[in-house]
Each structure stands twice: as C-alpha cells, then as structure tokens.
Design an enzyme around this catalytic site. Sequence first.
Site, PDB file in Angstrom:
ATOM      1  N   ASP A  13      46.742  38.545  36.901  1.00  0.00           N
ATOM      2  CA  ASP A  13      46.506  39.989  36.941  1.00  0.00           C
ATOM      3  C   ASP A  13      47.787  40.807  36.767  1.00  0.00           C
ATOM      4  OD1 ASP A  13      43.863  39.341  37.419  1.00  0.00           O
ATOM      5  OD2 ASP A  13      44.113  39.422  39.600  1.00  0.00           O
ATOM      6  N   HIS A  41      40.746  40.172  31.872  1.00  0.00           N
ATOM      7  CA  HIS A  41      41.849  40.905  31.261  1.00  0.00           C
ATOM      8  C   HIS A  41      41.381  42.313  30.904  1.00  0.00           C
ATOM      9  CE1 HIS A  41      43.620  36.735  30.023  1.00  0.00           C
ATOM     10  NE2 HIS A  41      43.636  36.945  31.320  1.00  0.00           N
TER      11      HIS A  41
HETATM   12  P1  GDP Z   1      45.457  40.538  33.534  1.00  0.00           P
HETATM   13  O1  GDP Z   1      44.472  39.615  34.150  1.00  0.00           O
HETATM   14  O2  GDP Z   1      46.860  40.019  33.588  1.00  0.00           O
HETATM   15  O3  GDP Z   1      45.083  40.968  32.140  1.00  0.00           O
HETATM   16  O4  GDP Z   1      45.460  41.851  34.439  1.00  0.00           O
HETATM   17  P2  GDP Z   1      44.165  42.619  35.010  1.00  0.00           P
HETATM   18  O5  GDP Z   1      43.523  43.354  33.903  1.00  0.00           O
HETATM   19  O6  GDP Z   1      43.315  41.706  35.808  1.00  0.00           O
HETATM   20  O7  GDP Z   1      44.845  43.593  36.062  1.00  0.00           O
HETATM   21  C1  GDP Z   1      45.829  44.501  35.679  1.00  0.00           C
HETATM   22  C2  GDP Z   1      45.339  45.919  36.022  1.00  0.00           C
HETATM   23  O8  GDP Z   1      46.425  46.818  35.893  1.00  0.00           O
HETATM   24  C3  GDP Z   1      44.268  46.433  35.091  1.00  0.00           C
HETATM   25  O9  GDP Z   1      43.438  47.287  35.805  1.00  0.00           O
HETATM   26  C4  GDP Z   1      45.064  47.208  34.027  1.00  0.00           C
HETATM   27  O10 GDP Z   1      44.306  48.258  33.440  1.00  0.00           O
HETATM   28  C5  GDP Z   1      46.160  47.783  34.873  1.00  0.00           C
HETATM   29  N1  GDP Z   1      47.463  47.970  34.195  1.00  0.00           N
HETATM   30  C6  GDP Z   1      48.070  47.175  33.282  1.00  0.00           C
HETATM   31  N2  GDP Z   1      49.309  47.633  33.009  1.00  0.00           N
HETATM   32  C7  GDP Z   1      49.474  48.751  33.763  1.00  0.00           C
HETATM   33  C8  GDP Z   1      50.569  49.655  33.960  1.00  0.00           C
HETATM   34  O11 GDP Z   1      51.648  49.534  33.400  1.00  0.00           O
HETATM   35  N3  GDP Z   1      50.353  50.675  34.854  1.00  0.00           N
HETATM   36  C9  GDP Z   1      49.170  50.838  35.531  1.00  0.00           C
HETATM   37  N4  GDP Z   1      49.062  51.840  36.391  1.00  0.00           N
HETATM   38  N5  GDP Z   1      48.149  49.986  35.367  1.00  0.00           N
HETATM   39  C10 GDP Z   1      48.302  48.957  34.516  1.00  0.00           C
HETATM   40  P1  IMO Z   2      43.716  36.481  35.092  1.00  0.00           P
HETATM   41  O1  IMO Z   2      43.722  35.767  33.761  1.00  0.00           O
HETATM   42  C1  IMO Z   2      44.019  36.243  39.449  1.00  0.00           C
HETATM   43  C2  IMO Z   2      42.756  32.477  41.290  1.00  0.00           C
HETATM   44  C3  IMO Z   2      41.544  32.642  42.174  1.00  0.00           C
HETATM   45  C4  IMO Z   2      41.823  31.554  43.197  1.00  0.00           C
HETATM   46  C5  IMO Z   2      42.421  30.447  42.330  1.00  0.00           C
HETATM   47  C6  IMO Z   2      41.421  29.379  41.923  1.00  0.00           C
HETATM   48  O2  IMO Z   2      42.797  37.633  35.143  1.00  0.00           O
HETATM   49  O3  IMO Z   2      45.104  36.781  35.514  1.00  0.00           O
HETATM   50  P2  IMO Z   2      39.440  29.352  40.151  1.00  0.00           P
HETATM   51  O4  IMO Z   2      38.174  30.137  40.093  1.00  0.00           O
HETATM   52  O5  IMO Z   2      40.309  29.504  38.964  1.00  0.00           O
HETATM   53  O6  IMO Z   2      39.222  27.904  40.496  1.00  0.00           O
HETATM   54  O7  IMO Z   2      40.240  29.966  41.420  1.00  0.00           O
HETATM   55  O8  IMO Z   2      42.946  31.073  41.186  1.00  0.00           O
HETATM   56  N1  IMO Z   2      42.597  32.995  39.912  1.00  0.00           N
HETATM   57  C7  IMO Z   2      43.050  34.193  39.502  1.00  0.00           C
HETATM   58  N2  IMO Z   2      43.660  35.176  40.175  1.00  0.00           N
HETATM   59  N3  IMO Z   2      43.808  36.371  38.118  1.00  0.00           N
HETATM   60  C8  IMO Z   2      43.225  35.383  37.425  1.00  0.00           C
HETATM   61  O9  IMO Z   2      43.083  35.387  36.086  1.00  0.00           O
HETATM   62  C9  IMO Z   2      42.791  34.231  38.121  1.00  0.00           C
HETATM   63  N4  IMO Z   2      42.176  33.097  37.752  1.00  0.00           N
HETATM   64  C10 IMO Z   2      42.070  32.344  38.851  1.00  0.00           C
HETATM   65  O10 IMO Z   2      41.501  33.918  42.751  1.00  0.00           O
HETATM   66  O11 IMO Z   2      42.831  31.986  44.085  1.00  0.00           O
HETATM   67 MG    MG Z   3      42.985  39.615  35.600  1.00  0.00          MG
END
Ligand code: GDP
Ligand code: IMO
Ligand code: MG
Length: 430
Positions: A13, A41
């Site tokens: 994340d 994502h």
């Molecule tokens: P990922 O799994 O690595 O793609 O990340 P996620 O989408 O799960 O979580 C990142 C969150 O932060 C999302 O809600 C994005 O819209 C938000 N985000 C990403 N970059 C930025 C940033 O530079 N600033 C802010 N405020 N939010 C961001």
């Molecule tokens: P993105 O791609 C955050 C974490 C789960 C749990 C551990 C194992 O969005 O960054 P699983 O279901 O994979 O067996 O869970 O891994 N986890 C993530 N946490 N972002 C993710 O993906 C994750 N994918 C798995 O929360 O702790």
């Molecule tokens: Mg994510």
Amino acid sequence: MKTVAVVGTQWGDEGKGKIIDLLARDADIVVRFQGGNNAAHTIVVDEQKFVLRLVPAGALHPGRTCVIGNGTVVDPIALLNEIDDLRKRRGFDTKNLKLSYEAHMVMPYHRAIDQARERRAGKRAIGTTGFGIGPAYEDKMARVGLRFDDLTNYKAFEDRLRRNITEKNAYLKSVLKAKPVNGADIIETMKRERRRLLPLLCDTGEFLASAIAADRRLLFEGAHGTMLDIDHGTYPFVTSSNCVASGAFAGAGLGPRMLEAVLGVSKGYTTRVGGGPFPTEISGYLADSLREEGGEFGSATGRPRRIGWYDAVLGRMAARVNGLWGLALTKLDVLTGIDPVKICVGYQYKGSRYDTIPPGRHSIETAKPIFEELPGWREHLTPVRSFADLPRDARRYINRVGELIGVPITMVGVGADRDATIVLTNPFTA
Ligand code: GDP
Ligand code: IMO
Ligand code: MG
C-alpha cells in the site's frame, strides 16, 4: 530504459498503483508477475477512484497491453468481475489483456481454508486478506494446483477439480472444523465461465520476449511489498509469494538481464495492515490523524492500517534485495503540519546499535528504533509540481531519506490524483 519494475519497499500500500499508472503513459505493456487479488492498487483519475486487484494498473490508459504472468494466482471469478467493471467504467477491451496459461487458479476451497485457519488461529492469526492466496500457492508447490491451461482439456480439468474438492472438503471438515464448499456450484461455475476465460489465455513468456525484441517498453508491476515477501519479509507475517524485483524473472518468464531499472515505492511514513512486527509503529492522536489524513484504510478489506514513522533500516534492506535504481516517495502531503517529523535511522538491539536488521529471525520483534528528528513544514503540498517549489524542510526530509538508504529519490507523491506527482527522473526517458 525499456524494461522497468516497480516494487513496494514496505508492507504494501505504498502507492504503487498511482506510480504504475503514471509510468504506464510511457509503456506499451504492463505486467503483473506475482500475487493475486490480495493486491489492491488505487488510481484516482479526475476524482474517480479505481481499485485494481488483478488487472495490471496500465488498464486505465487505452491501448496498453496488460499481462497477468505465470507467477500469479488468479481467482477466475474475481478476474471476470474486475474486467466487467473496467469495461463498464472505462470501456476496457479484453483484447488488451493476456493471462498466462501457467498462472494458477484460486478456487473457493482456497478461500474457505484461508478463512477457517485464520479463525482458528485466534491471536496468532496472520491477518490475511482471506482471499485464499496462501492455500493456492501451497497447491502450486504441492503440484496439485489447477492452471489455466488445464481449461483447454475440460474433461481432465473437471476430474482434477472434483478430486481437489473432495480432498479439501475432507480437510475443511475434519481438521479445520469448517463448512465444506459446494462442489457442484464450483463445477457449474467453471463450466459456464470457461468460455470467457479461454480467449484471454496466452503464452505470456513468449509474448514478452517478442515484445522486448521489438523494442517495446515493459513495465513490471510488483504487488504487496518487500517486508511481505515470503523470503525477505517478516515471516510468518508475510504473503505467499516473492514480492521483490527478482520475482519478475520467474513470475513473468524472462532472464535477469532483461530488467534495466527497479523503482521502489515508499510512503513518507509507514503503514501495515494485518499482524506482525512493526518497529516504528505509533499509536494515539498522531497515528489517528495520519490514518485519517492519509485515508489509511485497507483498499482490499477496509481494515484500518497500522501507522508508524519512516524506517530507513528497512529502506536499506529493500534497496539491497531489490537492487533499487530509484525511489518514489509518496504521500508527502500527508505529513504536512507534523512537527517534528521522525525517521528511524538504526535499531538498538541487545545493547548494540545496528544500521541493518540485527541477525536472527525474531530480532525485529524487539529491536528498538533510533530516531532522528527533522523540522516539519506547514504548507499544503498537493498543488506543487516541481521539487524546487517544495518547502525547504520537505526537501530536506526527502533528501535525508534518499541519503539514509543510498538511493536517489526520483519521484515524490503530493496527492492521490494521477497528476499529483513530482517526477525528478522518469526511468523510461532517463
Ligand atoms: P498500492 O497497493 O501500493 O497501490 O497502494 P494503495 O492504493 O493500496 O494505497 C495507497 C493509497 O494512497 C491510495 O488510496 C492512493 O490513492 C493514495 N495515494 C497514493 N499516492 C499518494 C500521495 O502521494 N498522496 C496522497 N495523499 N495519497 C496518495
Ligand atoms: P498491495 O499490492 C497490504 C498482507 C495482509 C496480511 C499478509 C498475508 O495492495 O500493496 P495474504 O492474504 O496475502 O495471505 O495476507 O499480507 N497483504 C497486504 N497488505 N497491501 C497488500 O497488497 C497486501 N497483500 C497482502 O494484510 O498481513
Ligand atoms: Mg494496496
């Protein structure tokens, strides 16, 4: 450069989706190489939010080819639902999606096993997403998994599926004391949906090799993060795949010399969802306000994310195992108004100071972070589009992170929107 991988350097994340979407402008093909729909994502385009789980984050740019490689585990129904949603909202065309014959299927019994185990583990639970990812990879390694190429001989596929359902139901009932899955339903669904899946199948390794030979630009989309990697992460509180850059080779079917740059992604602070050690974790008012300001609630499961300061010890480790060329530091805007800002520069463990993770699998559970404090800034960063226009103390913070982990900062995130990113160096044009 023509072949670039983007990987998470923390516990997932980090904002990979936004960075991949941004780089996909300059790429021809975007490739997922590991994980499944445990990934989530997020991409924000014109205030519309998209959460991509299995379809690579190039899907929002018309004409990009999206490849789901052999190293992934794919819930076929989740994939079809995601495609339908993208078609409705963005006119996504499935002719732009290629799914590896060799990718493994996540079946309802995998989800049932994952969830039943977590329930039974109680306090020892990993905090998985419950989407069956671990059990699906177990079957792959045990050589009883179902691959998408099995669909091409449906009779043999159904026989194997029936055998698996019988075995898993026996395990669910007698060992996990859980409800068995409805085998007839699963078979019926697969029989019906097979027709929609078959046209997506492709020898993706060959396809990518030809694309490289034709000078196409390839972007590899890592899921999760380095600290969730099955080998390098905080085992057993990890996911079941190799999330590090080298996962791209086995998981997409290419050789190590084919990857020219690895871009790591990190938040300006740290989050984690699920159980396991987290040395720089904080709680109380500051954690709550960062969670609120940063919208730190899991995109996959809605769970509140745990919050902590940036950890340069883990950053250095991620730089090493991924061979980072550069780092995208995201969510700097969320740190506005926090003063001072802290960075963990080392760990104190058993009376000694460490710049790297102290030896032993459990050291990270008790290592105490050593913090350096830097002055904060009060300015709203989201409208800023050039590094020079950032407040001096924000620049100082960014530079210090890069210096501590020995990797140049090549992008800075200042907001969730697609365009709210300061690009210092674009790997495709560098
Ligand atoms: P990922 O799994 O690595 O793609 O990340 P996620 O989408 O799960 O979580 C990142 C969150 O932060 C999302 O809600 C994005 O819209 C938000 N985000 C990403 N970059 C930025 C940033 O530079 N600033 C802010 N405020 N939010 C961001
Ligand atoms: P993105 O791609 C955050 C974490 C789960 C749990 C551990 C194992 O969005 O960054 P699983 O279901 O994979 O067996 O869970 O891994 N986890 C993530 N946490 N972002 C993710 O993906 C994750 N994918 C798995 O929360 O702790
Ligand atoms: Mg994510």
